[in-house]
Write a protein that holds these residues in place. Structure first.
Motif, mmCIF file in Angstrom:
data_model
loop_
_atom_site.group_PDB
_atom_site.id
_atom_site.type_symbol
_atom_site.label_atom_id
_atom_site.label_comp_id
_atom_site.label_asym_id
_atom_site.label_seq_id
_atom_site.Cartn_x
_atom_site.Cartn_y
_atom_site.Cartn_z
ATOM 1 N N ILE A 1 9.173 5.702 5.502
ATOM 2 C CA ILE A 1 7.770 5.663 5.949
ATOM 3 C C ILE A 1 7.538 4.465 6.849
ATOM 4 C CG2 ILE A 1 5.387 5.357 5.172
ATOM 5 C CD1 ILE A 1 6.297 6.913 2.571
ATOM 6 N N THR A 2 8.005 3.307 6.433
ATOM 7 C CA THR A 2 7.840 2.088 7.230
ATOM 8 C C THR A 2 8.494 2.242 8.587
ATOM 9 O OG1 THR A 2 7.760 0.753 5.226
ATOM 10 C CG2 THR A 2 8.259 -0.411 7.272
ATOM 11 N N SER A 3 9.695 2.788 8.620
ATOM 12 C CA SER A 3 10.410 2.995 9.874
ATOM 13 C C SER A 3 9.642 3.923 10.819
ATOM 14 C CB SER A 3 11.796 3.570 9.571
ATOM 15 O OG SER A 3 12.489 3.839 10.736
ATOM 16 N N GLU A 4 9.104 4.992 10.268
ATOM 17 C CA GLU A 4 8.343 5.935 11.101
ATOM 18 C C GLU A 4 7.053 5.302 11.622
ATOM 19 O OE1 GLU A 4 7.788 9.632 13.017
ATOM 20 O OE2 GLU A 4 9.527 8.630 12.188
ATOM 21 N N LEU A 5 6.382 4.535 10.806
ATOM 22 C CA LEU A 5 5.148 3.874 11.255
ATOM 23 C C LEU A 5 5.444 2.843 12.332
ATOM 24 C CD1 LEU A 5 3.228 3.449 7.869
ATOM 25 C CD2 LEU A 5 2.885 5.190 9.654
ATOM 26 N N LEU B 1 14.166 14.359 1.801
ATOM 27 C CA LEU B 1 13.952 14.154 0.374
ATOM 28 C C LEU B 1 14.499 12.803 -0.042
ATOM 29 C CD1 LEU B 1 15.123 17.667 -0.851
ATOM 30 C CD2 LEU B 1 12.824 16.966 -0.178
ATOM 31 N N TYR B 2 13.724 12.104 -0.886
ATOM 32 C CA TYR B 2 14.120 10.780 -1.365
ATOM 33 C C TYR B 2 13.893 10.691 -2.862
ATOM 34 C CZ TYR B 2 13.976 9.620 3.568
ATOM 35 O OH TYR B 2 14.197 9.613 4.923
ATOM 36 N N ALA B 3 14.941 10.365 -3.596
ATOM 37 C CA ALA B 3 14.829 10.236 -5.045
ATOM 38 C C ALA B 3 14.256 8.880 -5.448
ATOM 39 C CB ALA B 3 16.197 10.439 -5.701
ATOM 40 N N LYS B 4 14.461 7.877 -4.623
ATOM 41 C CA LYS B 4 14.019 6.518 -4.958
ATOM 42 C C LYS B 4 12.821 6.103 -4.111
ATOM 43 C CE LYS B 4 18.573 5.003 -6.365
ATOM 44 N NZ LYS B 4 19.622 4.017 -6.211
ATOM 45 N N ILE B 5 11.895 5.421 -4.758
ATOM 46 C CA ILE B 5 10.702 4.922 -4.064
ATOM 47 C C ILE B 5 11.098 4.023 -2.891
ATOM 48 C CG2 ILE B 5 8.776 3.280 -4.284
ATOM 49 C CD1 ILE B 5 8.042 4.575 -6.867
ATOM 50 N N GLU B 6 12.083 3.165 -3.101
ATOM 51 C CA GLU B 6 12.495 2.225 -2.057
ATOM 52 C C GLU B 6 12.973 2.962 -0.806
ATOM 53 O OE1 GLU B 6 13.693 2.174 -5.209
ATOM 54 O OE2 GLU B 6 12.642 0.424 -6.001
ATOM 55 N N SER B 7 13.715 4.040 -0.990
ATOM 56 C CA SER B 7 14.212 4.816 0.146
ATOM 57 C C SER B 7 13.061 5.503 0.881
ATOM 58 C CB SER B 7 15.220 5.863 -0.324
ATOM 59 O OG SER B 7 16.306 5.253 -0.955
ATOM 60 N N ALA B 8 12.124 6.052 0.125
ATOM 61 C CA ALA B 8 10.951 6.679 0.741
ATOM 62 C C ALA B 8 10.117 5.638 1.488
ATOM 63 C CB ALA B 8 10.107 7.384 -0.317
ATOM 64 N N MET B 9 9.962 4.462 0.885
ATOM 65 C CA MET B 9 9.213 3.379 1.542
ATOM 66 C C MET B 9 9.870 3.000 2.868
ATOM 67 S SD MET B 9 8.194 0.806 -1.576
ATOM 68 C CE MET B 9 7.698 -0.488 -0.442
ATOM 69 N N ASP B 10 11.189 2.884 2.873
ATOM 70 C CA ASP B 10 11.913 2.526 4.100
ATOM 71 C C ASP B 10 11.701 3.580 5.187
ATOM 72 O OD1 ASP B 10 12.867 0.214 2.901
ATOM 73 O OD2 ASP B 10 14.850 1.046 2.466
ATOM 74 N N LYS C 1 0.830 -1.212 0.000
ATOM 75 C CA LYS C 1 0.000 0.000 0.000
ATOM 76 C C LYS C 1 0.864 1.262 0.000
ATOM 77 C CE LYS C 1 -4.173 -1.863 1.943
ATOM 78 N NZ LYS C 1 -5.283 -1.654 2.853
ATOM 79 N N ILE C 2 1.987 1.209 0.703
ATOM 80 C CA ILE C 2 2.906 2.349 0.707
ATOM 81 C C ILE C 2 3.449 2.577 -0.697
ATOM 82 C CG2 ILE C 2 5.127 3.228 1.553
ATOM 83 C CD1 ILE C 2 4.515 1.711 4.189
ATOM 84 N N GLN C 3 3.869 1.497 -1.351
ATOM 85 C CA GLN C 3 4.397 1.604 -2.706
ATOM 86 C C GLN C 3 3.335 2.146 -3.669
ATOM 87 O OE1 GLN C 3 5.780 -2.038 -4.533
ATOM 88 N NE2 GLN C 3 6.987 -0.912 -6.020
ATOM 89 N N ASP C 4 2.112 1.645 -3.563
ATOM 90 C CA ASP C 4 1.023 2.130 -4.415
ATOM 91 C C ASP C 4 0.781 3.624 -4.215
ATOM 92 O OD1 ASP C 4 0.680 -0.421 -5.423
ATOM 93 O OD2 ASP C 4 -1.121 -0.849 -4.227
ATOM 94 N N MET C 5 0.817 4.069 -2.960
ATOM 95 C CA MET C 5 0.606 5.477 -2.652
ATOM 96 C C MET C 5 1.711 6.327 -3.283
ATOM 97 S SD MET C 5 0.639 7.407 1.046
ATOM 98 C CE MET C 5 2.260 6.723 1.382
#
Length: 77
Positions: A69-73, A58-67, A5-9
């Motif tokens: 977000i997941t870490s914060e959640l 700031l994150y250029a890659k989806i994977e980095s942004a996902m990490d 769901k994070i990736q889809d968002m």
């Protein structure tokens, strides 16, 4: 929120339908905002804002942004 769901968002934020718009997703827990996520087309980066300290990462890659977000959640479980 699961990784799929994070990736889809994130992919949704990056789509062309939002080229002329500024869309932000805010993830909350018990009505308290945890993080806000947006995508900057001009800079080609995901912006993650932490409302508690107003920090923006700031994150250029989806994977980095996902990490991030997941870490914060996980931190707020």
């Amino acid at each position: 929120m699961n990784p799929s769901k994070i990736q889809d968002m994130l992919l949704d934020l990056k789509t062309k339908q939002y080229v002329e718009s500024e869309v932000t997703h805010t993830l909350s827990q018990n009505s308290v905002p945890l993080i806000s996520i947006s995508y900057s087309k001009s800079d080609n980066v995901f912006k993650i804002k932490y409302p508690d300290n107003h920090e923006i990462e700031l994150y250029a890659k989806i994977e980095s942004a996902m990490d991030a977000i997941t870490s914060e959640l996980k931190r707020h479980k």
